[in-house]
Structures are given as structure tokens and as C-alpha cells.
Scaffold this active site. Structure first.
Site, PDB file in Angstrom:
ATOM      1  N   THR A   1      -0.176   1.184   7.014  1.00  0.00           N
ATOM      2  CA  THR A   1      -0.161   0.039   6.109  1.00  0.00           C
ATOM      3  C   THR A   1      -0.062  -1.220   6.961  1.00  0.00           C
ATOM      4  O   THR A   1       0.250  -1.145   8.147  1.00  0.00           O
ATOM      5  CB  THR A   1       1.011   0.132   5.101  1.00  0.00           C
ATOM      6  OG1 THR A   1       0.972  -1.017   4.242  1.00  0.00           O
ATOM      7  CG2 THR A   1       2.366   0.186   5.792  1.00  0.00           C
ATOM      8  N   GLY A   2      -0.350  -2.354   6.360  1.00  0.00           N
ATOM      9  CA  GLY A   2      -0.319  -3.598   7.128  1.00  0.00           C
ATOM     10  C   GLY A   2      -1.618  -4.357   6.940  1.00  0.00           C
ATOM     11  O   GLY A   2      -2.331  -4.148   5.957  1.00  0.00           O
TER      12      GLY A   2
ATOM     13  N   GLY B   1      -5.215  -4.860   7.293  1.00  0.00           N
ATOM     14  CA  GLY B   1      -6.312  -3.921   7.559  1.00  0.00           C
ATOM     15  C   GLY B   1      -7.131  -4.293   8.777  1.00  0.00           C
ATOM     16  O   GLY B   1      -7.541  -3.426   9.566  1.00  0.00           O
TER      17      GLY B   1
ATOM     18  N   THR C   1       0.842  -1.206   0.000  1.00  0.00           N
ATOM     19  CA  THR C   1       0.000   0.000   0.000  1.00  0.00           C
ATOM     20  C   THR C   1       0.875   1.254   0.000  1.00  0.00           C
ATOM     21  O   THR C   1       2.026   1.193   0.407  1.00  0.00           O
ATOM     22  CB  THR C   1      -0.851  -0.060   1.288  1.00  0.00           C
ATOM     23  OG1 THR C   1      -1.782  -1.116   1.119  1.00  0.00           O
ATOM     24  CG2 THR C   1      -1.585   1.207   1.596  1.00  0.00           C
TER      25      THR C   1
ATOM     26  N   ASP D   1      -8.635  -1.208   5.589  1.00  0.00           N
ATOM     27  CA  ASP D   1      -8.561  -0.064   6.520  1.00  0.00           C
ATOM     28  C   ASP D   1      -8.227   1.235   5.801  1.00  0.00           C
ATOM     29  O   ASP D   1      -8.442   2.326   6.324  1.00  0.00           O
ATOM     30  CB  ASP D   1      -7.447  -0.305   7.557  1.00  0.00           C
ATOM     31  CG  ASP D   1      -6.083  -0.360   6.867  1.00  0.00           C
ATOM     32  OD1 ASP D   1      -5.856  -1.302   6.099  1.00  0.00           O
ATOM     33  OD2 ASP D   1      -5.271   0.561   7.075  1.00  0.00           O
TER      34      ASP D   1
END
Ligand code: ASP
Length: 280
Positions: free
Chosen positions: A204-205, A207, A155, A186
Site C-alpha cells: 500500500t502507499g 502507487g 487500500t 500499483d
């Protein structure tokens, strides 16, 4: 005037030095272009401009180069927030547009500010954003191979502090990859992209973890209540530990602090506060 950007996690190719260098170079160039733009534009204009550059770079999982969902389609999400007006806008699971963040920008002054699915895609077409297929051969290859390393996040996000002391944040994603159609990221929620007059954050990561941890608004609220950006970020990410939450964060506070942190190795980022710094 300060700018920080991220390109998600570097997990799809952790051992691939060539891709790592390509991402370093891309982030280096984009943060410089964004910072130059910030000299004559405000924070909200700058985060949209910079997010577009990141969306257009097919190394990242947003816009061109977005990941493909389990049914073979690309659906993208993006959001934008203005720390001065406290307006938030976004698109969730939009299809066939070049720059989802541009659609969020178009929605920002409107009454209905967050659109999803078909409504979002039709809104884009009706407003002159032409049909665009964001798929790249690399993403199709990954989809067809169903790579066993299931964390393929990349992202993009951007936070800017402008000349007037205003903050803005933008985040854009192609999602987790191979997710169920209808899954909500997210990135187009306040959990992943939040800003007020004191601080701005883009995440980021995974969601689901970012929403469970209410990551971006928690950090921003803590800074608003007097905590430093660094402490607020560390404390908030620590709260993800009990459920092994996976998140990376970039942020700027109104006093000019810039910070980034992640819970897992490792988020790729670049910042410019007069001097350029790029992840290593
Ligand atoms: N947060 C995004 C999502 O869960 C993915 C990412 O950050 O790369 O959709």
C-alpha cells in the site's frame, strides 16, 4: 497456517482516536474470521474471502468506501496472485461492482487475466456481478471538501500461507483519491501484489513509488534467492529513500516468517499465526 492483512495508511485521521480504534477492531475481527476460514480453505480462497471482508468494511479505501477520483467517479483496482500456479489476475479502474477482488478471482483461470476500465465493468455485469454503488457519505464529504491532507490512503491487502504450504496474495484499492481519470494504481500490478512458492507480498502507499521501486517482486525475489523476509523487506524499502518513496508492505515467507514495514507513519495491519496481533 498464517495470515496477515493491511488496511492501508492511517493518515486520513491520524489524530482521530475513535477512527483508530474502529480500524483496530475491524482488522482484529477480520483477521480472525480469515484465519478461521483458512482452516478449511486454501490460500487463494482465503485471500479472496478476507479481501472481500475488507472491501465490505467502509473504513477502508477499497470496495465500499473507495475514494472518489477528480471527476467525481469511483474507479477501483484489485489483483490476485497464486504462488503455486504463478497466475496473476486483476481489474484496473473498474466501476460499480461490490467486490473488485471477486472479478479478479473470476479472471484467474481465464486466458485474458487483467481487464481495465469499461471492459472490466462490462465483464463483471455480464458475469452476474450486479450493479453496486460503492460510494459512502464520508467519501463524498471528503471529496467535496477536497481535504488539504492529500495522503488519504486506505487500500486493503492480504497474504495467506495455507496448510499445504502454498501462498497467495490479494490487494484492492479505490486509488489515491482525486487522481486523474485513467491513472493506473500499483494495486492491480505485480509491483503491488506478488507471490511465488517462497514468499508473498501486498503493498500500500503511493502507487507511482511502489511501481518505481518494483516493491513486491523485489522482496519476493530476494527471499527466493535466500534472504530473510525481514531483510528483503527492509532493503527494498530502503531503496525508496532516495526519492522519498511512500510504501507499506505485508508479507509471509514459506518458512512461516510474517513481516510488515512502512516508510512513513504508519500502515495499519493485523496478523494471525495462532496468535492475533494488531497495529497499535
Ligand atoms: N497504492 C494505492 C494507489 O496508489 C493507494 C493505497 O495504497 O492506498 O492507488
Amino acid at each position: 497456517m498464517k495470515l496477515i492483512i493491511h488496511g492501508g495508511f492511517f493518515s486520513e485521521s491520524r489524530t482521530n482516536q475513535e477512527v483508530k480504534h474502529a480500524k483496530q477492531e475491524a482488522l482484529n475481527e477480520i483477521v480472525q474470521l480469515g484465519h478461521k476460514y483458512l482452516q478449511s480453505h486454501n490460500a487463494i480462497e482465503t485471500v479472496v474471502y478476507t479481501a472481500c471482508l475488507l472491501e465490505d468494511c467502509d473504513l477502508f479505501n477499497a470496495g465500499t468506501g473507495s475514494q472518489i477520483q477528480s471527476d467525481g467517479k469511483i474507479r477501483m483496482s484489485a489483483s490476485l496472485m497464486d504462488g503455486k500456479t504463478m497466475q496473476f489476475s486483476g481489474v484496473i479502474n473498474i466501476e460499480n461492482v461490490k467486490n473488485p477482488i471477486r472479478i479478479a478471482e473470476k479472471l484467474l483461470p481465464m486466458e485474458d487475466k487483467v481487464l481495465s476500465g469499461k471492459g472490466a465493468s462490462e465483464f463483471a455485469l455480464h458475469n452476474g456481478y450486479g450493479y453496486y454503488n460503492p460510494e459512502t457519505p464520508q467519501r463524498r464529504h471528503e471529496y467535496e471538501k477536497r481535504l488539504s491532507d492529500s495522503i488519504r490512503l486506505g487500500t486493503i491487502g492480504c497474504v495467506a500461507l495455507d496448510f499445504y504450504g502454498n501462498l497467495a496474495a490479494a490487494t484492492s484499492t479505490g486509488g489515491k483519491g482525486f487522481e486523474m481519470p485513467g491513472r493506473v494504481s500499483d494495486s492491480a500490478t505485480a509491483a503491488g501484489n506478488y507471490v511465488n512458492e517462497f514468499a508473498g507480498v501486498s503493498c500500500t502507499g503511493v502507487g507511482e513509488d511502489i511501481v518505481s521501486g518494483a516493491v513486491a517482486p523485489k522482496i519476493v525475489t530476494r527471499v527466493t534467492d535466500g534472504m530473510s523476509l525481514q531483510l528483503a523487506t527492509v532493503k527494498t524499502l530502503n531503496e525508496l529513500k532516495p526519492f522519498n518513496g511512500f510504501a507499506g508492505v505485508i508479507g509471509i515467507s514459506v518458512n512461516g516468517d510474517i513481516y510488515h514495514a512502512d516508510t512513513h507513519p504508519y500502515m495499519v495491519w493485523a496478523s494471525h499465526d495462532g496468535q492475533v496481533e494488531v497495529f497499535n
